[in-house]
Design a protein around this motif. Structure first.
Motif, PDB file in Angstrom:
ATOM      1  N   SER A   1       0.843  -1.185   0.000  1.00 39.57           N
ATOM      2  CA  SER A   1       0.000   0.000   0.000  1.00 39.57           C
ATOM      3  C   SER A   1       0.879   1.237   0.000  1.00 39.57           C
ATOM      4  CB  SER A   1      -0.909   0.018   1.225  1.00 39.57           C
ATOM      5  OG  SER A   1      -0.126   0.161   2.402  1.00 39.57           O
ATOM      6  N   LEU A   2       0.318   2.350  -0.491  1.00 43.47           N
ATOM      7  CA  LEU A   2       1.090   3.593  -0.565  1.00 43.47           C
ATOM      8  C   LEU A   2       1.562   4.076   0.803  1.00 43.47           C
ATOM      9  CD1 LEU A   2       2.224   5.873  -2.285  1.00 43.47           C
ATOM     10  CD2 LEU A   2       0.012   7.042  -2.084  1.00 43.47           C
ATOM     11  N   PRO A   3       0.702   4.075   1.856  1.00 44.62           N
ATOM     12  CA  PRO A   3       1.188   4.500   3.178  1.00 44.62           C
ATOM     13  C   PRO A   3       2.371   3.666   3.670  1.00 44.62           C
ATOM     14  CG  PRO A   3      -1.201   4.427   3.169  1.00 44.62           C
ATOM     15  CD  PRO A   3      -0.756   3.805   1.888  1.00 44.62           C
ATOM     16  N   ALA A   4       2.320   2.350   3.450  1.00 44.40           N
ATOM     17  CA  ALA A   4       3.423   1.481   3.875  1.00 44.40           C
ATOM     18  C   ALA A   4       4.698   1.823   3.120  1.00 44.40           C
ATOM     19  CB  ALA A   4       3.052   0.015   3.646  1.00 44.40           C
ATOM     20  N   LYS A   5       4.557   2.105   1.818  1.00 43.29           N
ATOM     21  CA  LYS A   5       5.723   2.475   1.010  1.00 43.29           C
ATOM     22  C   LYS A   5       6.331   3.782   1.501  1.00 43.29           C
ATOM     23  CE  LYS A   5       4.194   0.161  -3.220  1.00 43.29           C
ATOM     24  NZ  LYS A   5       3.687   0.343  -4.598  1.00 43.29           N
ATOM     25  N   LEU A   6       5.476   4.759   1.833  1.00 39.48           N
ATOM     26  CA  LEU A   6       5.962   6.052   2.314  1.00 39.48           C
ATOM     27  C   LEU A   6       6.679   5.904   3.657  1.00 39.48           C
ATOM     28  CD1 LEU A   6       2.928   8.354   1.404  1.00 39.48           C
ATOM     29  CD2 LEU A   6       5.109   8.161   0.201  1.00 39.48           C
ATOM     30  N   ILE A   7       6.089   5.077   4.545  1.00 38.36           N
ATOM     31  CA  ILE A   7       6.705   4.860   5.862  1.00 38.36           C
ATOM     32  C   ILE A   7       8.050   4.159   5.711  1.00 38.36           C
ATOM     33  CG2 ILE A   7       6.490   3.613   8.048  1.00 38.36           C
ATOM     34  CD1 ILE A   7       3.430   4.109   7.799  1.00 38.36           C
ATOM     35  N   ASN A   8       8.085   3.096   4.913  1.00 36.94           N
ATOM     36  CA  ASN A   8       9.338   2.368   4.701  1.00 36.94           C
ATOM     37  C   ASN A   8      10.397   3.258   4.067  1.00 36.94           C
ATOM     38  OD1 ASN A   8       8.746  -0.121   5.805  1.00 36.94           O
ATOM     39  ND2 ASN A   8       7.918  -0.965   3.919  1.00 36.94           N
ATOM     40  N   GLY A   9       9.979   4.059   3.083  1.00 40.06           N
ATOM     41  CA  GLY A   9      10.920   4.970   2.429  1.00 40.06           C
ATOM     42  C   GLY A   9      11.475   6.000   3.397  1.00 40.06           C
ATOM     43  N   GLY A  10      10.600   6.522   4.270  1.00 38.31           N
ATOM     44  CA  GLY A  10      11.043   7.517   5.246  1.00 38.31           C
ATOM     45  C   GLY A  10      12.003   6.941   6.267  1.00 38.31           C
ATOM     46  N   ILE A  11      11.685   5.765   6.795  1.00 36.11           N
ATOM     47  CA  ILE A  11      12.563   5.111   7.775  1.00 36.11           C
ATOM     48  C   ILE A  11      13.902   4.765   7.143  1.00 36.11           C
ATOM     49  CG2 ILE A  11      12.858   3.046   9.202  1.00 36.11           C
ATOM     50  CD1 ILE A  11       9.827   3.081   9.658  1.00 36.11           C
ATOM     51  N   ALA A  12      13.857   4.311   5.904  1.00 38.67           N
ATOM     52  CA  ALA A  12      15.092   3.987   5.184  1.00 38.67           C
ATOM     53  C   ALA A  12      15.993   5.212   5.082  1.00 38.67           C
ATOM     54  CB  ALA A  12      14.756   3.469   3.785  1.00 38.67           C
ATOM     55  N   ASN A  81       8.789   6.463  -8.030  1.00 39.24           N
ATOM     56  CA  ASN A  81       9.338   5.504  -8.987  1.00 39.24           C
ATOM     57  C   ASN A  81       8.411   4.303  -9.146  1.00 39.24           C
ATOM     58  OD1 ASN A  81      11.646   4.343 -10.635  1.00 39.24           O
ATOM     59  ND2 ASN A  81      11.491   2.803  -9.034  1.00 39.24           N
ATOM     60  N   ASP A  82       7.904   3.797  -8.018  1.00 37.07           N
ATOM     61  CA  ASP A  82       6.940   2.687  -8.069  1.00 37.07           C
ATOM     62  C   ASP A  82       5.675   3.085  -8.836  1.00 37.07           C
ATOM     63  OD1 ASP A  82       8.324   0.701  -6.865  1.00 37.07           O
ATOM     64  OD2 ASP A  82       7.031   0.511  -5.117  1.00 37.07           O
ATOM     65  N   PHE A  83       5.201   4.294  -8.587  1.00 37.67           N
ATOM     66  CA  PHE A  83       3.980   4.798  -9.240  1.00 37.67           C
ATOM     67  C   PHE A  83       4.161   4.850 -10.756  1.00 37.67           C
ATOM     68  CE2 PHE A  83       1.689   8.424 -11.056  1.00 37.67           C
ATOM     69  CZ  PHE A  83       0.370   8.135 -10.692  1.00 37.67           C
ATOM     70  N   PHE A  84       5.272   5.434 -11.194  1.00 38.33           N
ATOM     71  CA  PHE A  84       5.501   5.562 -12.632  1.00 38.33           C
ATOM     72  C   PHE A  84       5.767   4.196 -13.279  1.00 38.33           C
ATOM     73  CE2 PHE A  84       6.631  10.013 -11.406  1.00 38.33           C
ATOM     74  CZ  PHE A  84       5.654  10.638 -12.167  1.00 38.33           C
ATOM     75  N   ARG A  85       6.486   3.324 -12.570  1.00 36.47           N
ATOM     76  CA  ARG A  85       6.731   1.982 -13.116  1.00 36.47           C
ATOM     77  C   ARG A  85       5.406   1.237 -13.299  1.00 36.47           C
ATOM     78  NH1 ARG A  85      12.023  -0.126 -12.912  1.00 36.47           N
ATOM     79  NH2 ARG A  85      11.175  -2.238 -12.878  1.00 36.47           N
ATOM     80  N   HIS A  86       4.510   1.395 -12.334  1.00 32.02           N
ATOM     81  CA  HIS A  86       3.214   0.712 -12.407  1.00 32.02           C
ATOM     82  C   HIS A  86       2.401   1.208 -13.604  1.00 32.02           C
ATOM     83  CE1 HIS A  86      -0.578  -1.086 -11.167  1.00 32.02           C
ATOM     84  NE2 HIS A  86      -1.149   0.107 -11.249  1.00 32.02           N
ATOM     85  N   HIS A  87       2.363   2.528 -13.812  1.00 24.32           N
ATOM     86  CA  HIS A  87       1.542   3.093 -14.879  1.00 24.32           C
ATOM     87  C   HIS A  87       2.200   2.985 -16.257  1.00 24.32           C
ATOM     88  CE1 HIS A  87      -1.848   4.774 -12.616  1.00 24.32           C
ATOM     89  NE2 HIS A  87      -0.982   4.957 -11.636  1.00 24.32           N
ATOM     90  N   LEU A  88       3.503   2.740 -16.290  1.00 18.32           N
ATOM     91  CA  LEU A  88       4.184   2.568 -17.572  1.00 18.32           C
ATOM     92  C   LEU A  88       4.220   1.107 -18.013  1.00 18.32           C
ATOM     93  CD1 LEU A  88       7.184   5.035 -17.155  1.00 18.32           C
ATOM     94  CD2 LEU A  88       5.334   5.238 -18.822  1.00 18.32           C
ATOM     95  N   SER A  89       3.912   0.210 -17.080  1.00 20.05           N
ATOM     96  CA  SER A  89       3.903  -1.220 -17.431  1.00 20.05           C
ATOM     97  C   SER A  89       2.616  -1.544 -18.181  1.00 20.05           C
ATOM     98  CB  SER A  89       4.025  -2.089 -16.185  1.00 20.05           C
ATOM     99  OG  SER A  89       2.907  -1.910 -15.347  1.00 20.05           O
ATOM    100  N   LYS A  90       2.706  -2.458 -19.123  1.00 16.27           N
ATOM    101  CA  LYS A  90       1.556  -2.855 -19.922  1.00 16.27           C
ATOM    102  C   LYS A  90       1.089  -4.245 -19.479  1.00 16.27           C
ATOM    103  CE  LYS A  90       2.767  -0.211 -24.075  1.00 16.27           C
ATOM    104  NZ  LYS A  90       3.080  -0.303 -25.526  1.00 16.27           N
ATOM    105  N   ALA A 103      10.481   6.184 -15.796  1.00 21.72           N
ATOM    106  CA  ALA A 103       9.983   6.116 -14.418  1.00 21.72           C
ATOM    107  C   ALA A 103      10.969   6.777 -13.467  1.00 21.72           C
ATOM    108  CB  ALA A 103       9.748   4.662 -14.016  1.00 21.72           C
ATOM    109  N   GLY A 104      12.264   6.498 -13.670  1.00 22.02           N
ATOM    110  CA  GLY A 104      13.292   7.139 -12.854  1.00 22.02           C
ATOM    111  C   GLY A 104      13.307   8.633 -13.044  1.00 22.02           C
ATOM    112  N   CYS A 105      13.113   9.078 -14.284  1.00 27.61           N
ATOM    113  CA  CYS A 105      13.061  10.523 -14.576  1.00 27.61           C
ATOM    114  C   CYS A 105      11.907  11.179 -13.814  1.00 27.61           C
ATOM    115  CB  CYS A 105      12.900  10.727 -16.081  1.00 27.61           C
ATOM    116  SG  CYS A 105      12.758  12.457 -16.582  1.00 27.61           S
ATOM    117  N   GLY A 106      10.755  10.531 -13.807  1.00 24.11           N
ATOM    118  CA  GLY A 106       9.608  11.068 -13.075  1.00 24.11           C
ATOM    119  C   GLY A 106       9.867  11.145 -11.581  1.00 24.11           C
ATOM    120  N   ALA A 107      10.523  10.107 -11.036  1.00 24.34           N
ATOM    121  CA  ALA A 107      10.834  10.094  -9.598  1.00 24.34           C
ATOM    122  C   ALA A 107      11.805  11.217  -9.245  1.00 24.34           C
ATOM    123  CB  ALA A 107      11.427   8.742  -9.213  1.00 24.34           C
TER     124      ALA A 107
END
Length: 315
Positions: A1-12, A81-90, A103-107
């Motif tokens: 989930s997005l909240p979990a990703k944000l928390i993990n990213g912040g702690i990292a 990066n996860d968001f853009f990778r998800h929406h760019l995948s077919k 995706a990296g450029c967007g991030a």
């Protein structure tokens, strides 16, 4: 989930910055010193002199700003990066290299919202000790060369705080003052993310026995280290330019710059092309463990990471 990703990213980000901040401080000071006014000859020399003149905690000047803002910065970078990778995948198919780079450029573009003011404040606090040490050295040399009666009183060192710098910038230049060097930050962070994220993703896949199973945490760590250090060295010239442009205070006889092109031209003409790689090894030493730790915490997750370290608990 997005909240979990944000928390993990912040702690990292918090864990990584705490571990490598002294090296980042040395990187800033090495990049800012110009020919003829060199205070430090290497990473170790910078850290030793910093401890002697400012104490152990002198190596963490500016850390509070970084620790405060690195949570949203890393969270935005990794989640975007996860968001853009998800929406760019077919249809869940494997991303092409071009789409991974997009995706990296967007991030990288999204993260500068937080990165620019964070770097702006951090650089002022990190470099204040170098400028103060340079002024003390110049004053000591002046006293030795002049008559005792004419010797000037030593200047009292003032240590600005992040709050004072922020208030002054907002008062004099408005919100734009905190975003000085935005173009240079984009010039550094967008190419960094374009190189880093596809490289990490492909290295991390090498450690996956099955596409549906996450790679072991040590594979994510090593992949983050290799991808981070590679991308860091690749964009180091942009980081030198950004650091110079965002420095509000200059040492004695040091150049000032009006923009990216002016800064690039003056560094090339007066310091040579090798100046663009000042602090490159320091930056690699900062980024490698920072992103290694970030990727372990982010991709493996806090709970799973702790369980991997505690096999008895899992049993």
């Amino acid at each position: 989930s997005l909240p979990a990703k944000l928390i993990n990213g912040g702690i990292a980000g918090l864990i990584g910055v705490t571990c490598v901040f002294p090296i980042d401080l040395a990187k800033t000071r090495l990049q800012n010193q110009q020919n003829g006014q060199r205070m430090y000859s290497s990473l170790s020399d910078c850290l030793i002199k910093t401890i002697r003149s400012e104490g152990y905690f002198g190596m963490y000047r500016g850390a509070a700003v970084n620790l405060t803002l690195v949570t949203p910065e890393k969270a935005i970078k990794l989640a975007a990066n996860d968001f853009f990778r998800h929406h760019l995948s077919k249809d869940g198919k494997k991303l092409t290299l071009l789409r991974e780079m997009l995706a990296g450029c967007g991030a990288g573009t999204c993260q500068v919202i937080v990165t620019t003011p964070m770097e702006m404040l951090k650089i002022q606090l990190q470099d204040a000790g170098r400028i103060a040490a340079q002024k003390k050295l110049m004053a000591a040399q002046a006293q030795l060369s002049s008559a005792p009666a004419a010797a000037a009183e030593p200047a009292v060192e003032t240590r600005p705080t992040a709050t004072q710098i922020t208030r002054e910038l907002l008062r004099s230049k408005g919100i734009a003052g905190l975003y000085k060097g935005l173009g240079a930050t984009l010039l550094r962070d967008v190419p960094f993310s374009i190189v880093y994220f596809p490289l990490f993703a492909n290295l991390n896949k090498l450690g996956q026995k099955d596409p549906s199973v996450k790679a072991p945490f040590y594979v994510s760590f090593l992949s983050g280290c290799v991808a981070g250090s590679t991308a860091a060295v690749a964009v180091n010239p942009c980081d030198v330019i950004k650091t110079r442009l965002q420095s509000l205070q200059r040492g004695v006889n040091e150049d000032t710059y009006s923009g990216i092109l002016d800064c690039t031209k003056k560094i090339w003409q007066r310091e040579g092309p090798t100046a663009f790689f000042k602090g490159a090894y320091c930056r690699a030493l900062v980024i490698a463990p920072l992103f290694g730790i970030a990727q372990v915490v982010y991709f493996v997750g806090i709970a799973e990471f702790l369980l991997d370290l505690l096999p008895k608990h899992r049993a």
